[in-house]
Design a protein around this motif. Structure first.
Motif, PDB file in Angstrom:
ATOM      1  N   ALA A  39      37.449   4.998 -16.953  1.00  9.16           N
ATOM      2  CA  ALA A  39      38.499   5.268 -15.976  1.00  9.16           C
ATOM      3  C   ALA A  39      37.856   5.625 -14.653  1.00  9.16           C
ATOM      4  N   VAL A  40      38.583   5.373 -13.572  1.00  3.91           N
ATOM      5  CA  VAL A  40      38.146   5.738 -12.225  1.00  3.91           C
ATOM      6  C   VAL A  40      38.958   6.957 -11.796  1.00  3.91           C
ATOM      7  N   LEU A  41      38.278   8.027 -11.448  1.00  8.71           N
ATOM      8  CA  LEU A  41      38.941   9.258 -11.020  1.00  8.71           C
ATOM      9  C   LEU A  41      38.818   9.367  -9.502  1.00  8.71           C
ATOM     10  N   GLU A  42      39.941   9.393  -8.813  1.00  6.36           N
ATOM     11  CA  GLU A  42      39.961   9.410  -7.354  1.00  6.36           C
ATOM     12  C   GLU A  42      40.758  10.613  -6.864  1.00  6.36           C
ATOM     13  N   GLY A  43      40.142  11.401  -5.989  1.00  4.02           N
ATOM     14  CA  GLY A  43      40.795  12.595  -5.475  1.00  4.02           C
ATOM     15  C   GLY A  43      41.952  12.318  -4.541  1.00  4.02           C
ATOM     16  N   GLY A  44      41.933  11.159  -3.898  1.00 11.12           N
ATOM     17  CA  GLY A  44      43.014  10.788  -2.987  1.00 11.12           C
ATOM     18  C   GLY A  44      43.631   9.477  -3.397  1.00 11.12           C
ATOM     19  N   ARG A  45      43.494   8.483  -2.502  1.00 13.90           N
ATOM     20  CA  ARG A  45      43.998   7.144  -2.764  1.00 13.90           C
ATOM     21  C   ARG A  45      42.826   6.175  -2.903  1.00 13.90           C
ATOM     22  N   ILE A  46      43.097   5.022  -3.454  1.00 13.49           N
ATOM     23  CA  ILE A  46      42.059   4.000  -3.525  1.00 13.49           C
ATOM     24  C   ILE A  46      41.598   3.673  -2.107  1.00 13.49           C
ATOM     25  N   GLY A  47      40.280   3.668  -1.912  1.00 10.08           N
ATOM     26  CA  GLY A  47      39.734   3.399  -0.583  1.00 10.08           C
ATOM     27  C   GLY A  47      39.951   4.534   0.400  1.00 10.08           C
ATOM     28  N   GLU A  48      39.999   5.761  -0.067  1.00 12.09           N
ATOM     29  CA  GLU A  48      40.325   6.899   0.795  1.00 12.09           C
ATOM     30  C   GLU A  48      39.368   7.029   1.979  1.00 12.09           C
ATOM     31  N   SER A  49      38.070   6.845   1.739  1.00  9.61           N
ATOM     32  CA  SER A  49      37.108   6.962   2.849  1.00  9.61           C
ATOM     33  C   SER A  49      37.382   5.924   3.928  1.00  9.61           C
ATOM     34  N   PHE A  50      37.674   4.691   3.513  1.00  8.50           N
ATOM     35  CA  PHE A  50      37.963   3.640   4.485  1.00  8.50           C
ATOM     36  C   PHE A  50      39.234   3.948   5.271  1.00  8.50           C
ATOM     37  N   ARG A  51      40.199   4.563   4.629  1.00 10.13           N
ATOM     38  CA  ARG A  51      41.455   4.907   5.311  1.00 10.13           C
ATOM     39  C   ARG A  51      41.244   5.975   6.380  1.00 10.13           C
ATOM     40  N   ARG A  52      40.141   6.689   6.311  1.00  5.34           N
ATOM     41  CA  ARG A  52      39.858   7.751   7.275  1.00  5.34           C
ATOM     42  C   ARG A  52      38.970   7.282   8.428  1.00  5.34           C
ATOM     43  N   TRP A  53      38.596   6.033   8.423  1.00  2.00           N
ATOM     44  CA  TRP A  53      37.782   5.509   9.524  1.00  2.00           C
ATOM     45  C   TRP A  53      38.507   5.688  10.854  1.00  2.00           C
ATOM     46  N   PRO A  54      37.746   5.827  11.960  1.00  2.00           N
ATOM     47  CA  PRO A  54      38.384   5.807  13.277  1.00  2.00           C
ATOM     48  C   PRO A  54      39.195   4.530  13.468  1.00  2.00           C
ATOM     49  N   GLU A  55      40.237   4.605  14.234  1.00  2.87           N
ATOM     50  CA  GLU A  55      41.166   3.484  14.384  1.00  2.87           C
ATOM     51  C   GLU A  55      40.475   2.207  14.850  1.00  2.87           C
ATOM     52  N   GLN A  56      39.449   2.346  15.690  1.00  8.58           N
ATOM     53  CA  GLN A  56      38.804   1.162  16.265  1.00  8.58           C
ATOM     54  C   GLN A  56      37.674   0.592  15.401  1.00  8.58           C
ATOM     55  N   THR A  57      37.258   1.301  14.377  1.00  6.34           N
ATOM     56  CA  THR A  57      36.096   0.889  13.600  1.00  6.34           C
ATOM     57  C   THR A  57      36.390  -0.364  12.781  1.00  6.34           C
ATOM     58  N   ARG A  58      35.447  -1.277  12.779  1.00  9.85           N
ATOM     59  CA  ARG A  58      35.551  -2.506  12.003  1.00  9.85           C
ATOM     60  C   ARG A  58      34.255  -2.721  11.219  1.00  9.85           C
ATOM     61  N   PHE A  59      34.331  -3.521  10.171  1.00 10.49           N
ATOM     62  CA  PHE A  59      33.129  -3.875   9.423  1.00 10.49           C
ATOM     63  C   PHE A  59      32.148  -4.606  10.331  1.00 10.49           C
ATOM     64  N   ILE A  60      30.898  -4.195  10.286  1.00  9.50           N
ATOM     65  CA  ILE A  60      29.865  -4.900  11.036  1.00  9.50           C
ATOM     66  C   ILE A  60      29.539  -6.221  10.335  1.00  9.50           C
ATOM     67  N   THR A  61      29.408  -6.172   9.006  1.00 11.03           N
ATOM     68  CA  THR A  61      29.139  -7.377   8.229  1.00 11.03           C
ATOM     69  C   THR A  61      30.384  -8.253   8.212  1.00 11.03           C
ATOM     70  N   PRO A  62      30.292  -9.496   8.637  1.00 15.71           N
ATOM     71  CA  PRO A  62      31.490 -10.349   8.697  1.00 15.71           C
ATOM     72  C   PRO A  62      31.949 -10.794   7.314  1.00 15.71           C
ATOM     73  N   SER A  63      33.251 -10.870   7.137  1.00 16.35           N
ATOM     74  CA  SER A  63      33.840 -11.447   5.934  1.00 16.35           C
ATOM     75  C   SER A  63      34.180 -12.898   6.216  1.00 16.35           C
ATOM     76  N   PHE A  64      33.868 -13.771   5.288  1.00 19.53           N
ATOM     77  CA  PHE A  64      34.282 -15.168   5.417  1.00 19.53           C
ATOM     78  C   PHE A  64      34.391 -15.767   4.027  1.00 19.53           C
ATOM     79  N   HIS A  65      35.327 -16.686   3.872  1.00 21.68           N
ATOM     80  CA  HIS A  65      35.616 -17.290   2.574  1.00 21.68           C
ATOM     81  C   HIS A  65      34.589 -18.363   2.267  1.00 21.68           C
ATOM     82  N   SER A  66      33.735 -18.092   1.292  1.00 21.92           N
ATOM     83  CA  SER A  66      32.704 -19.079   0.935  1.00 21.92           C
ATOM     84  C   SER A  66      32.706 -19.371  -0.557  1.00 21.92           C
ATOM     85  N   ASN A  67      33.776 -18.941  -1.260  1.00 16.05           N
ATOM     86  CA  ASN A  67      33.817 -19.148  -2.706  1.00 16.05           C
ATOM     87  C   ASN A  67      33.681 -20.615  -3.123  1.00 16.05           C
ATOM     88  N   PRO A  68      34.283 -21.582  -2.393  1.00 15.96           N
ATOM     89  CA  PRO A  68      34.119 -22.988  -2.811  1.00 15.96           C
ATOM     90  C   PRO A  68      32.665 -23.435  -2.830  1.00 15.96           C
TER      91      PRO A  68
END
Length: 212
Positions: A39-68
């Protein structure tokens, strides 16, 4: 999002503390192994740390669909999903990524106990661990700690650090209205802080221990 769950003593082979990228990714791996009670025990919500990021913060590493092409999205927690497709963004925000993690947890029916903060961990006499949580005690043979540093930062790394805000305490960079700032630290958060402040027209000096 998975509902609130409770667990009786002697029910878990593996307890994962923290429902961020590491915790959800590990849960996906354990779900592939037959007969593992986890089981996963979480004190808040799933992804709680990410939800607390500053409003302007974005991932530095780019996401792109390469599954095919047989490659996973660089920010994905499993091979078949893509934050880029789910969020529609190449550089997701913290909230977008947290919602992606919640979606993955729900889609795979992962056993996530939300609002289940671990308050104390002790070693059990016969081996394993006893976790005292807000939902009672949990016994587990193995314990994986995946809370990360963002929610629990070191606020006193040097004398006087308490006089200035830590990156994890920032909600919105627009709140920083002074004309000049000094940012200490040359890694991702330090550079991101400098970039966000410069975008707002502030004069920024970045202090880094090493040139790299």
């Amino acid at each position: 999002m998975p509902g609130k769950q409770t667990f009786d003593m002697n029910t878990l082979d593996v307890a994962i503390v923290g429902a961020g990228a590491a915790g959800i990714g590990m849960a996906l791996t354990l779900a592939k192994l037959p007969g593992i009670r986890f089981a996963v025990l979480e004190g808040g919500r799933i992804g709680e740390s990410f939800r607390r990021w500053p409003e302007q913060t974005r991932f530095i590493t780019p996401s792109f669909h390469s599954n095919p092409f047989g490659l996973a999205d660089l920010n994905a927690v499993n091979e078949s999903s893509s934050p880029a497709i789910f969020t529609g963004a190449e550089h997701p925000s913290g909230t977008q990524y947290a919602n992606y993690l919640a979606y993955i947890a729900e889609a795979h029916a992962l056993p996530v106990a939300g609002a289940c903060k671990v308050q104390q961990v002790t070693q059990a006499p016969g081996g394993g661990f006893v976790l005292r949580t807000g939902q009672g005690e949990v016994y587990t043979r193995f314990l994986i700690w995946g809370t990360g540093e963002y929610q629990f930062p070191d606020l006193n790394p040097f004398p006087g650090a308490q006089a200035c805000p830590h990156y994890a305490q920032v909600l919105n960079w627009a709140d920083f209205a002074a004309p000049r700032y000094t940012v200490i630290g040359g890694y991702e958060s330090g550079v991101d802080a400098a970039v966000q402040l410069v975008r707002l027209g502030r004069c920024v000096r970045l202090l880094a221990r090493k040139s790299t």
